[in-house]
Design a protein around this motif. Structure first.
Motif, PDB file in Angstrom:
ATOM      1  N   VAL A 102      -2.921   0.196  -3.864  1.00 40.69           N
ATOM      2  CA  VAL A 102      -2.804  -1.096  -3.191  1.00 40.69           C
ATOM      3  C   VAL A 102      -2.561  -2.155  -4.252  1.00 40.69           C
ATOM      4  N   VAL A 159      -6.600   1.423  -6.912  1.00 42.66           N
ATOM      5  CA  VAL A 159      -6.495   2.688  -6.198  1.00 42.66           C
ATOM      6  C   VAL A 159      -7.648   2.770  -5.206  1.00 42.66           C
ATOM      7  N   THR A 160      -7.334   3.073  -3.947  1.00 44.52           N
ATOM      8  CA  THR A 160      -8.367   3.168  -2.912  1.00 44.52           C
ATOM      9  C   THR A 160      -8.724   4.614  -2.588  1.00 44.52           C
ATOM     10  N   SER A 161      -7.900   5.553  -3.033  1.00 44.80           N
ATOM     11  CA  SER A 161      -8.160   6.972  -2.831  1.00 44.80           C
ATOM     12  C   SER A 161      -7.471   7.733  -3.961  1.00 44.80           C
ATOM     13  N   SER A 187      -3.791  13.510  -4.444  1.00 44.34           N
ATOM     14  CA  SER A 187      -2.986  12.412  -3.906  1.00 44.34           C
ATOM     15  C   SER A 187      -3.692  11.116  -4.283  1.00 44.34           C
ATOM     16  N   HIS A 245       0.879  -1.170   0.000  1.00 45.57           N
ATOM     17  CA  HIS A 245       0.000   0.000   0.000  1.00 45.57           C
ATOM     18  C   HIS A 245       0.916   1.220   0.000  1.00 45.57           C
ATOM     19  N   SER A 246       0.737   2.117  -0.969  1.00 48.01           N
ATOM     20  CA  SER A 246       1.543   3.333  -1.013  1.00 48.01           C
ATOM     21  C   SER A 246       0.642   4.545  -1.172  1.00 48.01           C
ATOM     22  N   LYS A 247       1.169   5.699  -0.780  1.00 50.10           N
ATOM     23  CA  LYS A 247       0.468   6.960  -0.967  1.00 50.10           C
ATOM     24  C   LYS A 247       1.429   7.910  -1.671  1.00 50.10           C
ATOM     25  N   SER A 248       0.907   8.620  -2.668  1.00 52.65           N
ATOM     26  CA  SER A 248       1.727   9.551  -3.438  1.00 52.65           C
ATOM     27  C   SER A 248       0.932  10.816  -3.718  1.00 52.65           C
ATOM     28  N   GLU A 265      -3.859   6.736  -3.100  1.00 52.97           N
ATOM     29  CA  GLU A 265      -3.402   5.561  -2.365  1.00 52.97           C
ATOM     30  C   GLU A 265      -3.568   4.365  -3.286  1.00 52.97           C
TER      31      GLU A 265
END
Length: 184
Positions: A129, A74-76, A125, A49-52, A127
């Protein structure tokens, strides 16, 4: 779930059935039996899981050992997600597929073993997964230049502004110098 063909037959878009009302929604994101039927039998051994932030481009990455298949979503937020065929014995070698994945469209992309992968964040942004079929092996990781002219990936850059890259991705290899993969 719908499994949608792309211009590279082994790469699939997976679109879940979403059931919603004024309380929210429910969707099934993975079922082994359906996945294996449409994408081939795989066992996933790692999930990340990453956020950018907006304008960040991660990739194009693949591993020459512990080659990973990735089921990404993508979850967000929203990204433009890309898979590049690195299988030298493939009819689609050097071709790419790019799709928008977002929390809103809830689509996933199956990126099989033998492909480089990357994404560009188009929202404020995002998130991200993803399930992997093998472990991360940094000593076998390769990064290809995101803007390699022989690939000619049509990244959705705002005002033709260069994306934000990690040092590793700044130093990415030209596609013509990148190790190819066989046996997939």
């Amino acid at each position: 779930m719908k499994f949608i063909e792309t211009n590279i037959p082994d790469v699939k878009i997976i679109e879940p059935a979403v059931f919603g009302d004024d309380r929210g929604f429910f969707m099934e994101t993975f079922r082994t039996e359906l996945f294996n039927q449409h994408c081939g039998e795989r066992v996933f051994v790692q999930e990340n899981h990453s956020k950018s932030s907006n304008g960040i481009l991660r990739g194009l990455h693949y591993q020459t050992e512990n080659t990973q298949g990735k089921l990404v979503r993508v979850t967000s937020g929203e990204v433009f997600d890309v898979a590049v065929d690195m299988r030298s014995d493939s009819k689609t070698f050097g071709k790419w597929v790019g799709v928008i994945l977002s929390a809103e469209n809830k689509r996933q992309l199956w990126v099989p073993e033998g492909f480089a992968h990357g994404f560009f964040v188009t929202s404020d942004s995002a998130e991200f997964v993803y399930k992997c079929t093998d472990i991360y092996n940094p000593s076998a990781e390769v990064s290809i230049k995101w803007d390699d002219p022989s690939l000619a990936i049509n990244w959705p850059l705002e005002n033709h502004k260069n994306p934000l890259l990690s040092e590793k991705d700044e130093l990415g290899l030209a596609f013509s110098n990148a190790p190819t993969l066989t046996g997939f």
